[in-house]
Write an enzyme that holds these catalytic residues in place. Sequence first.
Site, PDB file in Angstrom:
ATOM      1  N   ASP A   1     -99.921 -40.557 121.063  1.00  0.00           N
ATOM      2  CA  ASP A   1     -99.609 -39.994 119.746  1.00  0.00           C
ATOM      3  C   ASP A   1     -99.920 -38.507 119.638  1.00  0.00           C
ATOM      4  O   ASP A   1    -101.065 -38.090 119.802  1.00  0.00           O
ATOM      5  CB  ASP A   1    -100.410 -40.772 118.705  1.00  0.00           C
TER       6      ASP A   1
ATOM      7  N   SER B   1     -95.363 -37.625 116.116  1.00  0.00           N
ATOM      8  CA  SER B   1     -95.529 -39.033 115.790  1.00  0.00           C
ATOM      9  C   SER B   1     -94.283 -39.570 115.079  1.00  0.00           C
ATOM     10  O   SER B   1     -93.200 -39.532 115.642  1.00  0.00           O
ATOM     11  CB  SER B   1     -96.799 -39.222 114.955  1.00  0.00           C
TER      12      SER B   1
END
Length: 385
Positions: A243, A99
């Site tokens: 993500d 991320s």
Amino acid sequence: MAILTLAFLAGCMAPDRVSYSPTAAANANVEGFGDIRTYADTGRQLPDAPAWLAMPRHKDVNYLVLSGGGAGGAFSVGVLKAWSDSKERPEFDIVSGVSTGALIAPLAFLGPAYDDTLVDLYTSGAAKELVDADFLPKTLLGPSLLKQEPLRRMVERHLTQEMLEKIAAEHRKGRRLLVLTSNLDSQRPVVWNMGAIADSGRPDALKLFRDVIIASASIPGVFPAVLIRVKANGEEFEEMHSDGGSSSQILTIPEGWMASPRQVRWPKGLKLNMYVIVNNALVPEFSTTTNNTLAVMARASAALIKSQTRSALVATYVYAQKNGIRFRVASIDRQIPYKITDPFNTNYMRAVYHLGYAEMASGRLWKDQPVFADLAAADPPQSSQ
């Protein structure tokens, strides 16, 4: 960020996708790139694949792990900057990012020369460009709440062809750069060998490299997922990646490897030093929760992320103890004011940056085991670097 969970409405107006089978998914590869990715939940033994293992020039193998955490990524940047200023920052043999950590990882991999770029990204207010204040009325029923273009522009501005070539050169020296995404179709964590992508020599290497970074940093429903074209048994289709933090907030040792009954020892004579920087607070953060749906969902989501990160850290710590790995972890150890409605607040990012810098500079940063107690109420034992 609970308001962003309204993205469940995305399917109402999102464009259709071509369906494909689980068998095709299990055998898919990015055509022309070879062995550049693996599922983290398999028992695949990475030592069987030389392109995945670092080939250190010294006995110490230094592994930097950068977690998810959104704006909290500024904490890692502060740590790295102070580490460079101390003249004691090692050249990391392995760098992994998830991320926001995926955004930092390529620049951290290339070393202190890119510290100023990271500091500017995370403290100048540039991150505010990622948020469009008028997003709700326009995109609530689309594929995401925020547009991808600002994030893509930021990545394209900083991850250039020149950087790709430098990463490829370091990969050839035996260093490794890894990034985690979540395959939303398969619900599986995917580890990407970014150095192998950079070193592929393919004209589309830079695009794939950027797509993987953007996918890893794209919070589901907040930023659009990234579609990556793959091929299996002559069939072409697009996987949906998002993500990496949806699968795990940190990428240390792949979970399938840690759980495999076929344990593989690290090569004799090598010492693995693992430095895990968590861009989030693992300690309890008290706040009286407003009794409404969104506030409750936001609070529960924050608790879930803490729990997920703690579990991953404990698993890594136990594995490290059994295999003689030197484990060090750092996280945001105090409560810093933060508004879920202002996810890239510049003052917050500067505060966590200065916290990371100060704790690294003072020698108070690293702990030799995961600590989840309220650090404001106790002074836990410290560890040297």
